[in-house]
Design a protein around this motif. Sequence first.
Motif: not given
Length: 378
Positions: A200-204, A209-211
């Motif tokens: 999950x962390x690597x995908x973001x 990043x996600x706004x």
Amino acid sequence: MPADSTPEPGIPGEPGTKGPRRRAKGRRRKPPAKGRRGLLITAWTAAGIVVLGGTGVGYVYFKLNGNLKSVDIDHTLGADRPVKVDNGSENILVLGSDSRSGSNQELGGGADDGSARSDTAMIVHVYEGRKKAGVVSIPRDTLIDRPECTDPDGTTHDAASGVMFNSAYTTGGAACAVKTVESLTGIRMDHYLEVDFSGFQKLIDELGGVEVTTTEDINDPDSHLDLKAGTHQLTGEQALGLVRTRHGVGDGSDLGRIQLQQAFVKALVEQVRDIGLFTDPKKLYDLADTATNAVTTDSSLDSVDALMSFASGLKGISASKMTMITTPVQYDPADPNRVLLDQAKAQQVWDALKNDRPIPKSATEGTATGEAKGVIRP
């Protein structure tokens, strides 16, 4: 990421944030290490990223295939399952897990013992036509009757009453989680998808990043999260903190966290749809490589070809076409850190999904929510 310093409600054997605890009936579990938290990602987000890897050939194709892990749900559960409804819809059980091995050990805390928990569960119902979806989150703290399960080693575990929902995965792995959901709902799960902490962390981070926009401050030292009200481009670590936080918003329950998770998923889905990845082949490959390493699927989705076909039918679903609810529950009068199914209202949800109909608003009126709704603005 260091382990959290305080226990959270919803983990058997640890004190919660409020109210006394009572021992659940059934098999007693060893108290887990502190700091284990949930995460989530939707089926079409993970699979939608995977499908991008299909633009490669040769080495790339075999590399991505080799990354995938799968479980044979159909073989393990056999024929004693709800009948598949042939109405053009599909149901996918999506789990977020915190494996205790490898890089996940640092994120979740505790020993590298190879064990795992599932702290987030969603039923994703894709309606006929593949233009809209209903997502039903199941609180891990829900007290349920778990059916008899066989674990991956072939050991059979007796049925248990009054145990937490997330004990199904801990007891018998993916197949037991699927069997428990099917027992609760009477709905056959067509597919299974699991994503872990590290993935999950690597995908973001791979996405840049996600706004998100928060309508109030979120400050939770336990989740290493400090966000002022306003718009933020979250890193993978911050995103993980957001979907983990309990104490930063609402009433500190798992229900409040689910509200944040659902809002974050909608932001994530829109970003994946709009990012324009096809203009950057390296980014395309890095995302596909990360995604295929992060997911575990049922055996019918354990190849890039299968995931490509599956994801192509989901990529037309936008956040505005997603209805997201929490399974209708009420706080347990005997223990406010647990919740009980509101049977009549839950049945409205299951009937709607079985018949490929919209989930009625009446199904969630007057149910427990966690008081965190609206903290993240679309």
